[in-house]
Design a protein around this motif. Structure first.
Motif, PDB file in Angstrom:
ATOM      1  N   MET A  99       0.720  -1.104  -0.101  1.00 22.62           N
ATOM      2  CA  MET A  99      -0.132   0.208   0.007  1.00 22.62           C
ATOM      3  C   MET A  99       0.912   1.245  -0.087  1.00 22.62           C
ATOM      4  N   SER A 100       0.344   2.375  -0.761  1.00 20.32           N
ATOM      5  CA  SER A 100       1.096   3.564  -0.738  1.00 20.32           C
ATOM      6  C   SER A 100       0.841   4.361   0.948  1.00 20.32           C
ATOM      7  N   LEU A 101       1.706   5.374   1.041  1.00 21.00           N
ATOM      8  CA  LEU A 101       1.674   5.977   2.304  1.00 21.00           C
ATOM      9  C   LEU A 101       0.068   6.585   2.526  1.00 21.00           C
ATOM     10  N   PRO A 102      -0.513   7.208   1.575  1.00 20.97           N
ATOM     11  CA  PRO A 102      -1.857   7.679   1.810  1.00 20.97           C
ATOM     12  C   PRO A 102      -2.912   6.617   2.110  1.00 20.97           C
ATOM     13  N   GLU A 103      -2.680   5.369   1.387  1.00 16.98           N
ATOM     14  CA  GLU A 103      -3.436   4.231   1.664  1.00 16.98           C
ATOM     15  C   GLU A 103      -3.177   3.676   3.115  1.00 16.98           C
ATOM     16  N   VAL A 104      -1.942   3.610   3.751  1.00 17.53           N
ATOM     17  CA  VAL A 104      -1.436   3.343   4.854  1.00 17.53           C
ATOM     18  C   VAL A 104      -2.240   4.026   5.818  1.00 17.53           C
ATOM     19  N   LEU A 105      -2.312   5.466   5.809  1.00 20.32           N
ATOM     20  CA  LEU A 105      -2.641   6.355   6.714  1.00 20.32           C
ATOM     21  C   LEU A 105      -4.093   6.482   6.556  1.00 20.32           C
ATOM     22  N   LEU A 106      -4.806   6.106   5.592  1.00 19.07           N
ATOM     23  CA  LEU A 106      -6.444   5.858   5.531  1.00 19.07           C
ATOM     24  C   LEU A 106      -6.772   4.551   6.158  1.00 19.07           C
ATOM     25  N   TRP A 107      -6.077   3.787   5.907  1.00 16.53           N
ATOM     26  CA  TRP A 107      -6.315   2.230   6.699  1.00 16.53           C
ATOM     27  C   TRP A 107      -6.469   2.283   7.916  1.00 16.53           C
ATOM     28  N   GLN A 108      -5.316   3.074   8.620  1.00 18.50           N
ATOM     29  CA  GLN A 108      -5.099   3.306  10.058  1.00 18.50           C
ATOM     30  C   GLN A 108      -6.455   3.773  10.786  1.00 18.50           C
ATOM     31  N   ALA A 109      -7.039   4.940  10.123  1.00 24.14           N
ATOM     32  CA  ALA A 109      -8.054   5.479  10.453  1.00 24.14           C
ATOM     33  C   ALA A 109      -9.429   4.624  10.082  1.00 24.14           C
ATOM     34  N   LEU A 110      -9.536   3.890   9.220  1.00 23.12           N
ATOM     35  CA  LEU A 110     -10.689   3.064   8.811  1.00 23.12           C
ATOM     36  C   LEU A 110     -10.700   1.941   9.697  1.00 23.12           C
ATOM     37  N   ARG A 111      -9.670   1.508  10.177  1.00 19.81           N
ATOM     38  CA  ARG A 111      -9.325   0.467  11.308  1.00 19.81           C
ATOM     39  C   ARG A 111     -10.121   0.571  12.369  1.00 19.81           C
ATOM     40  N   GLN A 112     -10.233   1.717  12.696  1.00 13.18           N
ATOM     41  CA  GLN A 112     -10.923   2.324  13.872  1.00 13.18           C
ATOM     42  C   GLN A 112     -12.538   2.241  14.124  1.00 13.18           C
ATOM     43  N   ARG A 113     -13.062   1.746  12.737  1.00  9.24           N
ATOM     44  CA  ARG A 113     -14.368   1.735  12.385  1.00  9.24           C
ATOM     45  C   ARG A 113     -15.266   2.869  12.619  1.00  9.24           C
ATOM     46  N   PRO A 114     -14.898   4.038  11.955  1.00 11.00           N
ATOM     47  CA  PRO A 114     -15.663   5.262  12.114  1.00 11.00           C
ATOM     48  C   PRO A 114     -16.964   4.922  11.955  1.00 11.00           C
ATOM     49  N   GLY A 115     -17.887   5.602  12.747  1.00  6.47           N
ATOM     50  CA  GLY A 115     -19.304   5.476  12.588  1.00  6.47           C
ATOM     51  C   GLY A 115     -19.724   4.020  12.616  1.00  6.47           C
ATOM     52  N   GLY A 116     -19.010   3.203  13.111  1.00  7.79           N
ATOM     53  CA  GLY A 116     -19.302   1.771  13.314  1.00  7.79           C
ATOM     54  C   GLY A 116     -19.139   0.952  11.937  1.00  7.79           C
ATOM     55  N   LEU A 117     -18.742   1.719  10.929  1.00  8.45           N
ATOM     56  CA  LEU A 117     -18.582   1.031   9.678  1.00  8.45           C
ATOM     57  C   LEU A 117     -17.100   0.103   9.562  1.00  8.45           C
ATOM     58  N   ARG A 118     -17.281  -1.070   9.220  1.00  9.34           N
ATOM     59  CA  ARG A 118     -16.297  -2.030   9.053  1.00  9.34           C
ATOM     60  C   ARG A 118     -15.779  -2.000   7.405  1.00  9.34           C
ATOM     61  N   PHE A 119     -14.547  -1.785   7.382  1.00  9.79           N
ATOM     62  CA  PHE A 119     -13.587  -2.082   5.924  1.00  9.79           C
ATOM     63  C   PHE A 119     -12.929  -3.005   5.909  1.00  9.79           C
ATOM     64  N   ARG A 120     -12.788  -3.485   4.643  1.00  7.89           N
ATOM     65  CA  ARG A 120     -11.707  -4.540   4.322  1.00  7.89           C
ATOM     66  C   ARG A 120     -10.725  -3.769   3.253  1.00  7.89           C
ATOM     67  N   LYS A 121      -9.407  -4.453   3.424  1.00  8.54           N
ATOM     68  CA  LYS A 121      -8.353  -3.632   2.656  1.00  8.54           C
ATOM     69  C   LYS A 121      -8.298  -4.534   1.414  1.00  8.54           C
ATOM     70  N   GLN A 122      -7.654  -4.267   0.407  1.00  8.41           N
ATOM     71  CA  GLN A 122      -7.267  -4.956  -0.797  1.00  8.41           C
ATOM     72  C   GLN A 122      -8.323  -6.069  -1.001  1.00  8.41           C
ATOM     73  N   HIS A 123      -9.511  -5.948  -1.110  1.00  9.47           N
ATOM     74  CA  HIS A 123     -10.473  -6.565  -1.375  1.00  9.47           C
ATOM     75  C   HIS A 123     -10.705  -6.886  -2.781  1.00  9.47           C
ATOM     76  N   PRO A 124     -11.044  -8.248  -3.103  1.00 12.74           N
ATOM     77  CA  PRO A 124     -11.065  -8.555  -4.401  1.00 12.74           C
ATOM     78  C   PRO A 124     -12.291  -8.310  -4.997  1.00 12.74           C
ATOM     79  N   ALA A 125     -12.656  -7.745  -6.231  1.00 15.36           N
ATOM     80  CA  ALA A 125     -14.102  -7.667  -6.974  1.00 15.36           C
ATOM     81  C   ALA A 125     -13.666  -8.059  -8.223  1.00 15.36           C
TER      82      ALA A 125
END
Length: 98
Positions: A1-27
């Motif tokens: 992951m790039s630095l901006p992705e790492v920084l955003l992932w650190q924030a998203l891992r905290q489950r803002p607003g109760g939301l759960r995220f996956r990183k590098q998700h296949p679609a």
């Protein structure tokens, strides 16, 4: 992951607003930077390379494919992650709750 992705992932891992995220998700043939399955929301962090060559058309094709499958795509310029990460996270939460 790039630095901006790492920084955003650190924030998203905290489950803002109760939301759960996956990183590098296949679609399909793609890999999403981040994905919230509950709200079918893909988050893409776009660096400078996304404006070069055939990349803009490839991103458009990818977004159309995702949207055709009911996935909302939110593209965030990498420079904005450095500028105001809290505002980006609030925007993601607001978009998810749409």
């Amino acid at each position: 992951m790039s630095l901006p992705e790492v920084l955003l992932w650190q924030a998203l891992r905290q489950r803002p607003g109760g939301l759960r995220f996956r990183k590098q998700h296949p679609a399909g043939a793609y890999v999403l930077d981040f994905f919230c399955p509950r709200h079918s929301l893909a988050i893409e962090v776009d660096g400078e390379v996304h404006a070069r060559g055939d990349r803009p058309q490839r991103d458009t094709d990818r977004d159309e494919w995702l949207v055709s499958r009911g996935i909302t795509v939110l593209r965030i310029p990498a420079r904005e992650v450095f500028g105001d990460l809290d505002a980006i996270v609030r925007h993601i939460v607001h978009t998810a709750r749409g």
